[in-house]
Design a protein around this motif. Structure first.
Motif, PDB file in Angstrom:
ATOM      1  N   GLN A 249     -15.335  -3.101   5.550  1.00 37.85           N
ATOM      2  CA  GLN A 249     -14.367  -3.231   4.454  1.00 37.85           C
ATOM      3  C   GLN A 249     -13.972  -1.853   3.937  1.00 37.85           C
ATOM      4  O   GLN A 249     -12.777  -1.559   3.766  1.00 37.85           O
ATOM      5  CB  GLN A 249     -14.969  -4.058   3.315  1.00 37.85           C
ATOM      6  N   MET A 250     -14.981  -1.020   3.665  1.00 33.36           N
ATOM      7  CA  MET A 250     -14.696   0.320   3.151  1.00 33.36           C
ATOM      8  C   MET A 250     -14.022   1.180   4.217  1.00 33.36           C
ATOM      9  O   MET A 250     -13.132   1.980   3.917  1.00 33.36           O
ATOM     10  CB  MET A 250     -15.983   0.976   2.651  1.00 33.36           C
ATOM     11  N   PHE A 251     -14.428   0.975   5.464  1.00 38.14           N
ATOM     12  CA  PHE A 251     -13.840   1.721   6.577  1.00 38.14           C
ATOM     13  C   PHE A 251     -12.344   1.430   6.703  1.00 38.14           C
ATOM     14  O   PHE A 251     -11.528   2.341   6.901  1.00 38.14           O
ATOM     15  CB  PHE A 251     -14.546   1.359   7.881  1.00 38.14           C
ATOM     16  N   PHE A 252     -11.972   0.152   6.584  1.00 38.52           N
ATOM     17  CA  PHE A 252     -10.561  -0.211   6.709  1.00 38.52           C
ATOM     18  C   PHE A 252      -9.730   0.423   5.600  1.00 38.52           C
ATOM     19  O   PHE A 252      -8.608   0.874   5.836  1.00 38.52           O
ATOM     20  CB  PHE A 252     -10.391  -1.733   6.684  1.00 38.52           C
ATOM     21  N   GLU A 253     -10.290   0.445   4.376  1.00 36.54           N
ATOM     22  CA  GLU A 253      -9.543   1.043   3.260  1.00 36.54           C
ATOM     23  C   GLU A 253      -9.476   2.564   3.387  1.00 36.54           C
ATOM     24  O   GLU A 253      -8.401   3.158   3.294  1.00 36.54           O
ATOM     25  CB  GLU A 253     -10.160   0.667   1.913  1.00 36.54           C
ATOM     26  N   LEU A 399     -12.167  -9.537   6.926  1.00 37.72           N
ATOM     27  CA  LEU A 399     -10.933  -9.911   7.622  1.00 37.72           C
ATOM     28  C   LEU A 399      -9.710  -9.643   6.730  1.00 37.72           C
ATOM     29  O   LEU A 399      -8.687  -9.127   7.204  1.00 37.72           O
ATOM     30  CB  LEU A 399     -10.991 -11.390   8.006  1.00 37.72           C
ATOM     31  N   ILE A 400      -9.837  -9.961   5.449  1.00 35.35           N
ATOM     32  CA  ILE A 400      -8.737  -9.738   4.506  1.00 35.35           C
ATOM     33  C   ILE A 400      -8.376  -8.259   4.427  1.00 35.35           C
ATOM     34  O   ILE A 400      -7.193  -7.883   4.464  1.00 35.35           O
ATOM     35  CB  ILE A 400      -9.106 -10.274   3.107  1.00 35.35           C
ATOM     36  N   TYR A 405      -4.702  -3.778   5.164  1.00 36.85           N
ATOM     37  CA  TYR A 405      -4.513  -2.341   5.373  1.00 36.85           C
ATOM     38  C   TYR A 405      -3.891  -2.000   6.714  1.00 36.85           C
ATOM     39  O   TYR A 405      -3.059  -1.086   6.789  1.00 36.85           O
ATOM     40  CB  TYR A 405      -5.850  -1.605   5.203  1.00 36.85           C
ATOM     41  N   TRP A 406      -4.266  -2.720   7.757  1.00 34.08           N
ATOM     42  CA  TRP A 406      -3.860  -2.302   9.087  1.00 34.08           C
ATOM     43  C   TRP A 406      -2.748  -3.140   9.707  1.00 34.08           C
ATOM     44  O   TRP A 406      -2.045  -2.653  10.588  1.00 34.08           O
ATOM     45  CB  TRP A 406      -5.085  -2.245  10.008  1.00 34.08           C
ATOM     46  N   LEU A 407      -2.568  -4.377   9.247  1.00 36.35           N
ATOM     47  CA  LEU A 407      -1.450  -5.172   9.754  1.00 36.35           C
ATOM     48  C   LEU A 407      -0.262  -5.156   8.800  1.00 36.35           C
ATOM     49  O   LEU A 407       0.858  -5.461   9.199  1.00 36.35           O
ATOM     50  CB  LEU A 407      -1.902  -6.622   9.996  1.00 36.35           C
ATOM     51  N   ILE A 408      -0.511  -4.812   7.529  1.00 42.16           N
ATOM     52  CA  ILE A 408       0.575  -4.727   6.541  1.00 42.16           C
ATOM     53  C   ILE A 408       0.828  -3.277   6.124  1.00 42.16           C
ATOM     54  O   ILE A 408       1.931  -2.749   6.280  1.00 42.16           O
ATOM     55  CB  ILE A 408       0.261  -5.596   5.298  1.00 42.16           C
ATOM     56  N   GLY A 409      -0.207  -2.601   5.604  1.00 44.52           N
ATOM     57  CA  GLY A 409      -0.029  -1.263   5.042  1.00 44.52           C
ATOM     58  C   GLY A 409       0.313  -0.189   6.054  1.00 44.52           C
ATOM     59  O   GLY A 409       1.301   0.556   5.879  1.00 44.52           O
ATOM     60  N   PHE A 410      -0.489  -0.068   7.124  1.00 47.44           N
ATOM     61  CA  PHE A 410      -0.303   1.049   8.059  1.00 47.44           C
ATOM     62  C   PHE A 410       1.050   1.020   8.772  1.00 47.44           C
ATOM     63  O   PHE A 410       1.696   2.078   8.873  1.00 47.44           O
ATOM     64  CB  PHE A 410      -1.440   1.091   9.079  1.00 47.44           C
ATOM     65  N   PRO A 411       1.508  -0.133   9.273  1.00 46.73           N
ATOM     66  CA  PRO A 411       2.827  -0.107   9.929  1.00 46.73           C
ATOM     67  C   PRO A 411       3.940   0.384   9.000  1.00 46.73           C
ATOM     68  O   PRO A 411       4.861   1.088   9.449  1.00 46.73           O
ATOM     69  CB  PRO A 411       3.044  -1.575  10.323  1.00 46.73           C
ATOM     70  N   ILE A 412       3.849   0.029   7.716  1.00 46.05           N
ATOM     71  CA  ILE A 412       4.863   0.496   6.760  1.00 46.05           C
ATOM     72  C   ILE A 412       4.751   2.010   6.578  1.00 46.05           C
ATOM     73  O   ILE A 412       5.761   2.728   6.570  1.00 46.05           O
ATOM     74  CB  ILE A 412       4.702  -0.239   5.405  1.00 46.05           C
ATOM     75  N   SER A 413       3.513   2.518   6.441  1.00 43.66           N
ATOM     76  CA  SER A 413       3.301   3.965   6.319  1.00 43.66           C
ATOM     77  C   SER A 413       3.848   4.704   7.532  1.00 43.66           C
ATOM     78  O   SER A 413       4.514   5.740   7.409  1.00 43.66           O
ATOM     79  CB  SER A 413       1.803   4.277   6.158  1.00 43.66           C
ATOM     80  N   LEU A 425       6.558  10.237   0.811  1.00 45.33           N
ATOM     81  CA  LEU A 425       6.668   9.087  -0.083  1.00 45.33           C
ATOM     82  C   LEU A 425       6.567   7.782   0.710  1.00 45.33           C
ATOM     83  O   LEU A 425       5.944   6.811   0.257  1.00 45.33           O
ATOM     84  CB  LEU A 425       7.982   9.131  -0.856  1.00 45.33           C
ATOM     85  N   GLY A 426       7.153   7.751   1.892  1.00 45.91           N
ATOM     86  CA  GLY A 426       7.087   6.563   2.744  1.00 45.91           C
ATOM     87  C   GLY A 426       5.660   6.219   3.126  1.00 45.91           C
ATOM     88  O   GLY A 426       5.278   5.038   3.193  1.00 45.91           O
ATOM     89  N   ILE A 427       4.853   7.254   3.385  1.00 47.77           N
ATOM     90  CA  ILE A 427       3.445   7.038   3.716  1.00 47.77           C
ATOM     91  C   ILE A 427       2.739   6.337   2.554  1.00 47.77           C
ATOM     92  O   ILE A 427       1.975   5.385   2.739  1.00 47.77           O
ATOM     93  CB  ILE A 427       2.756   8.377   4.044  1.00 47.77           C
ATOM     94  N   TRP A 428       3.032   6.778   1.343  1.00 47.91           N
ATOM     95  CA  TRP A 428       2.350   6.219   0.176  1.00 47.91           C
ATOM     96  C   TRP A 428       2.893   4.844  -0.215  1.00 47.91           C
ATOM     97  O   TRP A 428       2.174   4.045  -0.825  1.00 47.91           O
ATOM     98  CB  TRP A 428       2.421   7.217  -0.986  1.00 47.91           C
ATOM     99  N   ILE A 429       4.121   4.537   0.143  1.00 49.75           N
ATOM    100  CA  ILE A 429       4.629   3.175  -0.065  1.00 49.75           C
ATOM    101  C   ILE A 429       3.840   2.198   0.810  1.00 49.75           C
ATOM    102  O   ILE A 429       3.521   1.080   0.395  1.00 49.75           O
ATOM    103  CB  ILE A 429       6.146   3.110   0.249  1.00 49.75           C
ATOM    104  N   GLY A 430       3.480   2.634   2.006  1.00 52.23           N
ATOM    105  CA  GLY A 430       2.628   1.810   2.871  1.00 52.23           C
ATOM    106  C   GLY A 430       1.253   1.586   2.259  1.00 52.23           C
ATOM    107  O   GLY A 430       0.699   0.476   2.332  1.00 52.23           O
ATOM    108  N   LEU A 431       0.694   2.636   1.645  1.00 53.98           N
ATOM    109  CA  LEU A 431      -0.600   2.484   0.964  1.00 53.98           C
ATOM    110  C   LEU A 431      -0.496   1.454  -0.159  1.00 53.98           C
ATOM    111  O   LEU A 431      -1.384   0.606  -0.331  1.00 53.98           O
ATOM    112  CB  LEU A 431      -1.052   3.833   0.385  1.00 53.98           C
ATOM    113  N   LEU A 432       0.592   1.523  -0.911  1.00 55.74           N
ATOM    114  CA  LEU A 432       0.809   0.576  -2.010  1.00 55.74           C
ATOM    115  C   LEU A 432       0.889  -0.855  -1.487  1.00 55.74           C
ATOM    116  O   LEU A 432       0.286  -1.776  -2.074  1.00 55.74           O
ATOM    117  CB  LEU A 432       2.093   0.946  -2.757  1.00 55.74           C
TER     118      LEU A 432
END
Length: 459
Positions: A249-253, A399-400, A405-413, A425-432
Motif C-alpha cells: 500500500q505504501m509502496f504504491f503511494e 488493491l484499491i 495510483y497506478w491505473l488512474i493517477g500515473f497515466p494522467i501524470s 503541473l500536469g504531473i501533479w494533476i495526476g497525483l491529485l
C-alpha cells in the motif's frame, strides 16, 4: 449526527497523535534540513538529492509499510492485557524488519545503474551516486527503528519515538552544517556530508529509543531479553500476511510520488528541483495526517480487541473529521504562501544561477497550488488506511491503492506531464487524481466493513 459525539474525541486523539506527528515531522525535517542546506549549493545539487532520495523513498516505503503490521497486533494484545501475545508480535516483527532492511540496502546498491538509463541530467546523476551509497545504508537503522516505533505506538507510548527523533534531528543539523560547508576544520563534503549526517543520526535515534523503552515499566519486558531467533512459523506468517500488503500500500503511494520525481527529471534539473521543494513541503503537512493515521490504527485496534464495533466506528470517524480540519488549514496555508515558501530552499543572492533559481521558484509556486488542493484527499486516504489496518483489513485496501495510483493517477501524470503539455503541473494533476480516487474508495471500504461488523455483532 450530533457533532459533539465526534468532537469530544479530539482531545484524546490529539494526545495520542501529537507525539507521532512530531516524530514523523522529525523524519521529514531531516529531509527539509538536507534540502535547505544543499539548496544553497545550487540547483544541480538539490536535484541530485531529489534523485537519490527517490530511490530511498521506494525502499523506505516498503520497510515502514511492513513495520505497521506490528502496531495493530500489539494494540489488540494490550487491550486484552496479553503480554505473551504482544511480545511475540513485536519479536517476530522486529526479526522480519531486520531481514527486510538488509535486503533493501542490497537492492539499492544493485539499482544504482538505473540512474544512467532514466534520462536524468548527467551532472545530477554524478552527484547522486555517492550520496545514495551512504543514505542507502542508513535505511538499516531506520527500518529497525520503525519496528521499535510501531511497537511503542501499539502500547500507546507514542512520545518516546518522538524524543528519539528530536535528538536525531539536532544531531543531523549539526553534522550537516559542519560537513556540507566544511566548518570548524572539517572537510567540505557537499551533499555527501548531508548523507553522513543522516546515517549517524539514524543510528543514534535507534539506540536512544531502545534505551528509553528499556527504562519504561510498561515496555521493559518487551524490549529486553529478546530471543530473536526463537521463532514460530505461525507468528511469522501472521506478521507477513499483515505486513506485506501494508508495505505494498505504501509502496504504491510513494511509488507514484517517486515517478513524479523521475518524470520531472526528464523536464530538466530546474523542474526536478522545483518538484523536490513542493514535495518536501507537502510531505511535512502529510505527517500530521500520518500521525492521525497511527492514532486511528491504535484506537481501532483497541476497540477491535474489546469487540465494541459501534464505538470503533464513532472513534474512527472522529479522527477522519479532525484530519479534515487540519487539511483545510494546510490547504489555505499553501494557497496563500505558495510564492513565498520556495524561497526558503534557494540562495536568492546567487548571481551566477539567478535565472535557474527564478525558474525553480516559479515552478515550485505553481506546484504548491496543486498541493493545496490535494491536502484534503491525501489526508483522508492515509487516515482511513490506518483505521483499516486497525481492523487488520489489508488485502482489498492494497488493491484499491494500486488501482487509484497506478491505473488512474500515473497515466494522467505521464500524459499531462510532457513538456508539450502541462509539464510539471500536469504531473501533479495526476497525483491529485490518484489521491482523490484512493480516498473515496478506501472510505467506502471502511463504511462497508464497520456496518457489517456492527450488524453481525448485534445478531
Amino acid at each position: 449526527m450530533v457533532l459533539s459525539n465526534y468532537t469530544k474525541e479530539f482531545s484524546y486523539n490529539l494526545k495520542l497523535a501529537t507525539p507521532v506527528i512530531l516524530g514523523m515531522l522529525g523524519h521529514t525535517f531531516v529531509s527539509f534540513v538536507d534540502n535547505v542546506m544543499v539548496g544553497q549549493l545550487g540547483a544541480a545539487e538539490l536535484a541530485a538529492v531529489s534523485l537519490g532520495n527517490s530511490f530511498i523513498f521506494i525502499a523506505m516505503s516498503l520497510g515502514i509499510g511492513f513495520s505497521t503490521a506490528i502496531t495493530p497486533l500489539v494494540a489488540e494484545a494490550d487491550a486484552e492485557e496479553n503480554l505473551g501475545k504482544g511480545k511475540s508480535a513485536f519479536k517476530h516483527g522486529l526479526f522480519l524488519c531486520i531481514v527486510l532492511a538488509l535486503l533493501l540496502f542490497g537492492m539499492l546498491l544493485l539499482a544504482k545503474p538505473l540512474m544512467y538509463i532514466m534520462e536524468q541530467p548527467e551532472e545530477v546523476v554524478a552527484l547522486a551516486i555517492p550520496y545514495l551509497d551512504l543514505v542507502a545504508f542508513s535505511l538499516v537503522p531506520l527500518i529497525v527503528f520503525q519496528a521499535f516505533k510501531q511497537f511503542s505506538d501499539g502500547l500507546s507510548l507514542t512520545k518516546y519515538p518522538m524524543y528519539a527523533t528530536i535528538l536525531a534531528n539536532v544531531l543531523n543539523v549539526a553534522i550537516n552544517y559542519v560537513l556540507i560547508f566544511g566548518k570548524f576544520g572539517f572537510p567540505e563534503m557537499g551533499i555527501v556530508g548531508a548523507a553522513v549526517g543522516t546515517l549517524i543520526s539514524r543510528f543514534v535515534m535507534l539506540f536512544y529509543l531502545w534505551f528509553l523503552l528499556s527504562r519504561k515499566e510498561k515496555s521493559r519486558a518487551y524490549v529486553t531479553g529478546i530471543k530473536l531467533f526463537h521463532l514460530t512459523k505461525q507468528a511469522l506468517k501472521k506478521i507477513i500476511n499483515l505486513g506485506l500488503p501494508s508495505a505494498m500500500q505504501m509502496f504504491f503511494e510513494v511509488g507514484i510520488f517517486t515517478a513524479a520525481i523521475w518524470l520531472s527529471g526528464t523536464l530538466g534539473a530546474n523542474a526536478q528541483a522545483a518538484n523536490q521543494i513542493a514535495l518536501n513541503l507537502s510531505s511535512m503537512t502529510f505527517m500530521v495526517a500520518t500521525g492521525l493515521s497511527v492514532a486511528a490504527m491504535v484506537r481501532v485496534g483497541n476497540q477491535k480487541g474489546l469487540k465494541n464495533f459501534p464505538e470503533l466506528k464513532r472513534i474512527a470517524q472522529s479522527i477522519f473529521l479532525l484530519g479534515f480540519v487540519f487539511a483545510v488549514v494546510f490547504a489555505l496555508f499553501f494557497a496563500v504562501f505558495n510564492e513565498v515558501l520556495p524561497n526558503l530552499y534557494v540562495d536568492l543572492d546567487n548571481p551566477v544561477d539567478a535565472l535557474d533559481i527564478a525558474e525553480v521558484v516559479e515552478i515550485a509556486a505553481t506546484l504548491l497550488l496543486a498541493a493545496a488542493v490535494f491536502q484534503i484527499t491525501d489526508s483522508l486516504q492515509v487516515i482511513v488506511l490506518g483505521a483499516l489496518r486497525g481492523l487488520q483489513d489489508v488485502y482489498i485496501p492494497t488493491l484499491i491503492t494500486f488501482v487509484a495510483y497506478w491505473l488512474i493517477g500515473f497515466p494522467i501524470s505521464y500524459y499531462l506531464g510532457k513538456e508539450d503539455s502541462l509539464a510539471s503541473l500536469g504531473i501533479w494533476i495526476g497525483l491529485l487524481a490518484g489521491l482523490s480516487s484512493a480516498a473515496l474508495l478506501l472510505y467506502i471500504r471502511f463504511v462497508y466493513l464497520t456496518r457489517r461488523l456492527i450488524l453481525v455483532n448485534e445478531n
